[in-house]
Design an enzyme around this catalytic site. Structure first.
Site, mmCIF file in Angstrom:
data_model
loop_
_atom_site.group_PDB
_atom_site.id
_atom_site.type_symbol
_atom_site.label_atom_id
_atom_site.label_comp_id
_atom_site.label_asym_id
_atom_site.label_seq_id
_atom_site.Cartn_x
_atom_site.Cartn_y
_atom_site.Cartn_z
ATOM 1 N N GLU A 91 1.399 42.504 82.333
ATOM 2 C CA GLU A 91 1.851 43.923 82.178
ATOM 3 C C GLU A 91 0.455 44.796 82.082
ATOM 4 O O GLU A 91 0.634 45.789 81.444
ATOM 5 C CB GLU A 91 2.838 44.032 81.209
ATOM 6 C CG GLU A 91 4.087 43.502 81.479
ATOM 7 C CD GLU A 91 5.352 43.874 80.453
ATOM 8 O OE1 GLU A 91 6.395 43.725 81.296
ATOM 9 O OE2 GLU A 91 4.902 44.287 79.476
ATOM 10 N N GLU A 165 9.770 37.794 83.451
ATOM 11 C CA GLU A 165 10.328 38.115 82.335
ATOM 12 C C GLU A 165 11.783 38.749 82.762
ATOM 13 O O GLU A 165 11.768 39.876 83.217
ATOM 14 C CB GLU A 165 9.653 38.921 81.448
ATOM 15 C CG GLU A 165 8.374 38.298 80.827
ATOM 16 C CD GLU A 165 7.777 39.445 79.875
ATOM 17 O OE1 GLU A 165 8.470 40.240 79.609
ATOM 18 O OE2 GLU A 165 6.646 39.073 79.565
#
EC number: 3.2.1.23
Length: 516
Positions: A91, A165
């Site tokens: 991320e 995710e």
């Protein structure tokens, strides 16, 4: 190698079960883990910048990759192993936009012999900042699947669609409620995603535990530490037992793939041992010398300057005169208990933006002690440069207070504590010890009703933190931590314990109230 850190053994187990692996080695992983997985010793250099092209940081990353990945080459799918692909960073688009930094990490992975596909992951809004040209981009989200995947497709016109995710629950923080997500609603979101033909990883499929001091924290202008449990309201709970969400997800997945025609396993047996007395005690302040060696300096030293990862630091200084004083601590990282000649004076919490405390010094040369707890380094955003202890100026009535000892208390071993039987009220932080018998080891949950705040160990294994602030009201105890026969429990209570100094082991957890 410690068993719980044996990555090759884990990969062997995955291969034996016919599972493939998407390896996500970081170096930054977030995961609500202490510091996002980055080691605290990086912060010993005051101007080092994490997750950048700072040469000192990149040198440490390259060394880490070489040590981790070179031995894992036989586990790559190109050599018959279970690892299908490896992630570059994590991320990153939520943190920065330096493509050259990501390119360095990708090249470092290749230099370690990684010849499987690489991928990045970002939240949909961050794809343009965190993706790397020529590398598969994936997305993280937990709702609005069609919209999120459309954003991913617009960014990456070809290639597989993958949610690295797919969030199906959430984590808890101290002082809030226990977060749960309706199983039917989460299953509906899963159905929407699978209907698009995309692939996914459930985050989390199996709830976990931030054992010891490993929990992280968030800081979006206010510091919020994560609790010990990482149950996450997952399909398999913290103890590995199937939940309602497991059954709901299984029914959805059966619409798109073959599901084994087998019943869902029943929860594993649990252990109960009520009212275990903790009959021996040892004060922390009185026995600090057996827990860490003090370092003298003009200013209080940070944990990182003391080369300390976790735990506490005990700061001591002698006050020059008697009378009323105002003590000001510029930065408390994260919770400071203040003592005067061993007697509690008050508490200053970073979470509440507290910096000053007033009290009266009874005599000349009184000893001021400040016990500072690292409640978890920030794991997300620019706050990851999260040094611990007392930072900045310390003022007494507006003047610098100089001449300190800083004593690291990592609490990695409690063997030197002189426990003794006591029935009196303990003033200040103290360790309390007891024993209990186990006929057959099984998972259980330690309940500390009536205790205030601290940490617990079973047979030397650090279970984690407890706090009456909640929401979490029990600590998970895995069966392998216990042994047949006599077992030891030690509780560090920072404030006040149950009048009877007992704890209970129960068959069910208490993760706290949920939001109505």
């Amino acid at each position: 190698m410690d068993d719980e850190l044996d990555l090759p053994a884990y990969l062997d187990l995955a291969a034996a079960e016919g599972l493939h692996v998407l390896l996500r080695p970081g170096p930054y992983i977030c995961a609500e883990w202490e510091g996002g997985g980055l080691p605290s010793w990086l912060l010993a250099e005051p101007d080092l910048r994490l997750r950048t092209r700072d040469p000192r940081y990149l040198s440490a990353v390259d060394d880490y990759f070489a040590r981790l990945l070179t031995p894992l080459q036989p586990y790559l799918s190109t050599r018959g192993g279970p690892i299908l692909a490896i992630q570059v960073e994590n991320e990153y688009g939520a943190y920065g936009d330096d493509t050259a930094y990501l390119e360095h990490l990708a090249h470092s992975l290749r230099r370690c012999g990684v010849d499987v596909p690489l991928f990045t992951c970002d939240q949909p809004a961050d794809l343009s900042r965190g993706a790397l040209p020529g590398i598969l981009a994936t997305a993280n989200f937990g709702s609005r699947s069609a919209q999120s995947l459309a954003t991913l497709r617009a960014h990456q016109p070809t290639g597989p669609l993958l949610s690295t995710e797919f969030w199906i629950g959430w984590f808890d923080r101290w002082g809030s409620h226990h977060v749960v997500r309706d199983a039917d609603q989460a299953a509906q979101e899963l159905d929407e995603l699978l209907a698009t033909g995309a692939s996914l990883n459930l985050y989390m499929f199996h709830g976990g535990t931030n054992f010891g001091f490993t929990n992280g924290a968030n800081d979006k202008h206010t510091y919020r530490p994560t609790v010990t449990s990482y149950d996450y309201d997952a399909p398999l709970d913290e103890a590995g037992d199937p939940t309602e969400k497991f059954t709901a997800f299984r029914e959805v997945i059966a619409k798109y793939a073959t599901v084994p025609d087998e019943p869902v396993p029943a929860p594993a047996a649990k252990l109960a041992v009520p009212a275990v007395p903790l009959t021996q005690s040892a004060g922390l302040l009185e026995n600090a010398e057996s827990l860490g060696e003090a370092v003298e300096s003009r200013h209080p030293l940070t944990m990182e300057e003391l080369r300390q990862d976790f735990g506490f630091v005990l700061y001591d200084t002698t006050l020059p005169a008697a009378g009323p004083v105002l003590l000001e601590l510029e930065h408390v990282r994260d919770r400071a208990q203040v003592f005067l000649d061993g007697q509690p004076v008050g508490v200053l919490e970073r979470e509440n933006h507290e910096h000053a405390i007033a009290f009266t010094v009874p005599r000349e040369s009184s000893v001021l002690s400040v016990l500072v707890e690292n409640q978890g380094r920030v794991n997300y955003g620019v706050g990851i440069h999260d040094r611990k202890g007392l930072l900045g100026e310390v003022l007494l009535n507006g003047s610098e207070l100089a001449g300190w000892t800083s004593r690291p208390l990592p609490l990695t071993s409690l063997e030197g504590l002189p426990f003794a039987a006591t029935r009196t009220v303990t003033i200040g932080p103290a360790f309390h010890r007891g024993t209990f018998e186990v006929v057959e080891a099984a998972d259980t949950f330690l309940h500390l009703d009536g205790w205030t705040k601290g940490n617990a160990w079973i047979n030397g294994f650090a279970l984690g933190r407890y706090w009456s602030r909640g929401p979490q009201r029990s600590l998970y105890v895995p069966a392998p931590v216990l042994r047949k026969g006599t077992n030891e429990i030690i509780v560090l209570e920072l404030h006040a314990s149950h009048h009877a100094r007992t704890v209970d082991f129960k068959q069910t957890p208490d993760l706290g109230p949920t939001e109505e």
